[in-house]
Design a protein around this motif. Structure first.
Motif, mmCIF file in Angstrom:
data_model
loop_
_atom_site.group_PDB
_atom_site.id
_atom_site.type_symbol
_atom_site.label_atom_id
_atom_site.label_comp_id
_atom_site.label_asym_id
_atom_site.label_seq_id
_atom_site.Cartn_x
_atom_site.Cartn_y
_atom_site.Cartn_z
ATOM 1 N N VAL A 176 6.149 79.591 73.216
ATOM 2 C CA VAL A 176 4.403 79.299 73.329
ATOM 3 C C VAL A 176 4.175 78.524 72.045
ATOM 4 C CG1 VAL A 176 2.180 80.602 73.335
ATOM 5 C CG2 VAL A 176 4.264 81.751 74.411
ATOM 6 N N ASN A 177 3.392 77.315 72.479
ATOM 7 C CA ASN A 177 3.038 76.365 71.584
ATOM 8 C C ASN A 177 4.221 76.099 70.311
ATOM 9 O OD1 ASN A 177 0.628 76.387 72.901
ATOM 10 N ND2 ASN A 177 -0.402 77.909 71.426
ATOM 11 N N GLY A 178 5.524 76.017 70.964
ATOM 12 C CA GLY A 178 6.484 75.472 70.271
ATOM 13 C C GLY A 178 7.425 76.609 69.300
ATOM 14 N N SER A 179 6.792 78.008 69.477
ATOM 15 C CA SER A 179 7.596 79.086 68.837
ATOM 16 C C SER A 179 8.020 80.003 70.070
ATOM 17 C CB SER A 179 6.607 79.740 68.116
ATOM 18 O OG SER A 179 6.300 78.962 66.804
ATOM 19 N N VAL A 180 9.182 80.296 69.803
ATOM 20 C CA VAL A 180 9.724 81.325 70.666
ATOM 21 C C VAL A 180 8.967 82.616 70.704
ATOM 22 C CG1 VAL A 180 11.445 82.287 68.972
ATOM 23 C CG2 VAL A 180 12.040 82.490 71.277
ATOM 24 N N SER A 181 8.738 83.282 71.730
ATOM 25 C CA SER A 181 8.071 84.380 71.843
ATOM 26 C C SER A 181 8.766 85.626 71.541
ATOM 27 C CB SER A 181 7.413 84.470 73.344
ATOM 28 O OG SER A 181 6.619 85.597 73.568
ATOM 29 N N PRO A 182 8.089 86.420 70.916
ATOM 30 C CA PRO A 182 8.845 88.061 70.558
ATOM 31 C C PRO A 182 8.472 88.921 71.535
ATOM 32 C CG PRO A 182 6.977 87.637 69.440
ATOM 33 C CD PRO A 182 6.874 86.219 70.070
ATOM 34 N N VAL A 183 7.975 88.727 72.497
ATOM 35 C CA VAL A 183 7.467 89.690 73.518
ATOM 36 C C VAL A 183 8.092 89.002 74.970
ATOM 37 C CG1 VAL A 183 5.857 90.863 72.156
ATOM 38 C CG2 VAL A 183 5.110 89.068 73.656
ATOM 39 N N GLY A 184 7.947 89.952 75.921
ATOM 40 C CA GLY A 184 8.119 89.839 77.293
ATOM 41 C C GLY A 184 6.718 88.963 77.729
ATOM 42 N N ALA A 185 7.125 88.160 78.944
ATOM 43 C CA ALA A 185 6.105 87.573 79.379
ATOM 44 C C ALA A 185 4.946 88.177 80.092
ATOM 45 C CB ALA A 185 6.737 86.732 80.838
ATOM 46 N N ASP A 186 5.124 89.688 80.464
ATOM 47 C CA ASP A 186 4.258 90.454 80.817
ATOM 48 C C ASP A 186 3.226 90.705 79.805
ATOM 49 O OD1 ASP A 186 6.275 92.027 79.521
ATOM 50 O OD2 ASP A 186 5.409 93.782 80.490
ATOM 51 N N ALA A 187 3.626 90.645 78.584
ATOM 52 C CA ALA A 187 2.875 90.968 77.351
ATOM 53 C C ALA A 187 2.105 89.759 76.803
ATOM 54 C CB ALA A 187 3.436 91.601 76.312
ATOM 55 N N VAL A 188 1.997 88.539 77.404
ATOM 56 C CA VAL A 188 1.201 87.169 76.916
ATOM 57 C C VAL A 188 0.119 86.966 77.848
ATOM 58 C CG1 VAL A 188 1.761 84.807 76.435
ATOM 59 C CG2 VAL A 188 3.436 86.408 75.770
#
Length: 427
Positions: free
Chosen positions: A214-226
């Motif tokens: 997300v915006n260049g940084s790996v997401s620390p949560v699942g796609a359902d939480a974004v």
């Protein structure tokens, strides 16, 4: 008199014999037939599925072959998420039968789902067709990009309407064929390309997964939480991460993010640290970032301690001859599979590396690379705009200032004249 007594005794004995011939149940039967009562099943139209957990929460330690948001090593670091789907998480991608195809035209590269790491045996849900029942008010668009093999194959790349009532996973289901695992929040497959190993042989197989950023940084949560925001850039890529490869905390794929807007709306500002006499180059880049919409951009002479523990986004700008002996630079480039810096400076060249950190015969003159704070995760990524030569630095700056689109859909790049070569090199 005797006759009457005998007759009475006979009648009594007859009555007793009749009673003894009946079962106890017969004796208790009512004279009238019982009324028939039929119970029809009740359908609970209001029953809903349990609320999905985040991509990391869905998988237990034994289920996540390596859990660390949209992607990590098989030895136990998960993205995806992942990956993270991966990076690892986002992501959080994966193909138990080897993926869909080989690399296509070379035009990009690699966050999950962040989310990483799952196996097809745990698949728990599939949308056979993309749905078109989006709900909720919309307010602007975000960019959704899906690729394979470090950006070499484009699957989907369109602006998508932001919905106030939909998660990223919900919105993806409106546009893509999504398969999930671990209770429904872990993206296990996109348009038929699934997470898994390419073969059964431990000597030849590769682990492939879906990662998202997300915006260049790996997401620390699942796609359902974004919940995507207007202007966000979300990139999913399906690629190898066998062994220690692809532990990539930050990518250049969404430039000018994260300098305009970072993960989850973060705007900590940006410091451009320049080496030698490259102050004018730093000022040129600072002005370009401001023109792209970045706020609070400053420049300063390179200071190793400030780069190692930044409080802002960081861009290190200079030549390798000026920066290569700095302890922080040696640490960052000493472990490419951990930092995600898939390039090696040697003399007047930059050598491209594979996702496992192995050498290739491809070289260039400069590089634009990204990693997390001090080589790890965090909300303040560190970018490196470094030339093996002065000409290589100028070529890299030209892309940052005048050709930002050349970075889209790539983990990092090595520049060779007008050519932009994506790293890591897909194999």
């Amino acid at each position: 008199m005797k006759i009457a007594r005998s007759l009475g005794l006979f009648v009594a004995l007859a009555l007793v014999g009749t009673a003894c011939g009946k079962s106890s149940s017969d004796a208790q039967k009512p004279d009238a037939l019982p009324q028939l009562e039929v119970q029809t099943p009740v359908v609970d139209d209001k029953k809903q599925e349990a609320e999905p957990k985040s991509q990391e929460q869905q998988a237990t330690p034994s289920e996540k072959n390596a859990s660390d948001t949209q992607a990590s090593s098989e030895s136990g670091k998960n993205p995806s998420a992942s990956t993270a789907n991966s990076a690892r998480s986002g992501g959080n991608g994966k193909s138990s039968n080897g993926g869909t195809s080989g690399a296509g035209s070379s035009n990009g590269s690699s966050n999950g789902n962040s989310a990483s790491n799952g196996t097809t045996s745990n698949s728990s849900g599939t949308n056979s067709q993309p749905s078109n029942n989006s709900t909720g008010a919309t307010n602007g668009n975000f960019e959704l990009s899906v690729t394979e093999y470090f950006g070499n194959n484009s699957v989907f790349n369109e602006p998508v309407a932001v919905s106030t009532e939909q998660s990223l996973l919900d919105t993806m289901r409106d546009h893509l064929d999504i398969e999930t695992a671990y209770g429904g929040s872990f993206v296990n497959g996109i348009n038929g390309t699934k997470s898994g190993y390419t073969s059964k042989s431990i000597f030849t197989r590769k682990k492939r997964d879906w990662f998202y950023y997300v915006n260049g940084s790996v997401s620390p949560v699942g796609a359902d939480a974004v919940k995507p925001k207007p202007g966000d850039a979300i990139w999913w890529d399906y690629h190898d991460w066998s062994g220690d490869g692809s532990s990539t905390p930050s990518v250049v794929a969404s430039y000018p993010h994260p300098f305009t807007t970072g993960y989850n709306g973060a705007q900590p500002g940006t410091t451009i640290y320049f080496s030698g006499d490259h102050v004018s180059d730093a000022n040129r880049l600072a002005n370009a970032l401001r023109g792209f919409g970045a706020g609070n951009v400053s420049t300063a002479a390179y200071a190793d301690g400030s780069v190692a523990h930044p409080s802002t986004n960081v861009i290190v700008l200079g030549t390798w001859s000026e920066l290569g002996n700095q302890p922080t630079m040696q640490t960052l480039f000493g472990s490419p599979t951990h930092t995600g810096l898939y390039a090696k400076f040697s003399g007047d060249n930059v050598q491209l590396l594979t996702y496992q950190g192995k050498n290739t015969d491809q070289t260039g003159l400069g590089a634009i690379l990204a990693t997390g704070s001090n080589g790890g995760g965090g909300s303040t990524p560190t970018w490196l705009v470094i030339g093996a030569t002065e000409a290589g630095l100028e070529q890299a700056l030209d892309i940052m200032i005048a050709r930002p689109g050349d970075l889209r859909g790539k983990v990092g790049v090595v520049v060779n004249g007008s050519n932009v070569l994506a790293v890591p090199v897909a194999q």
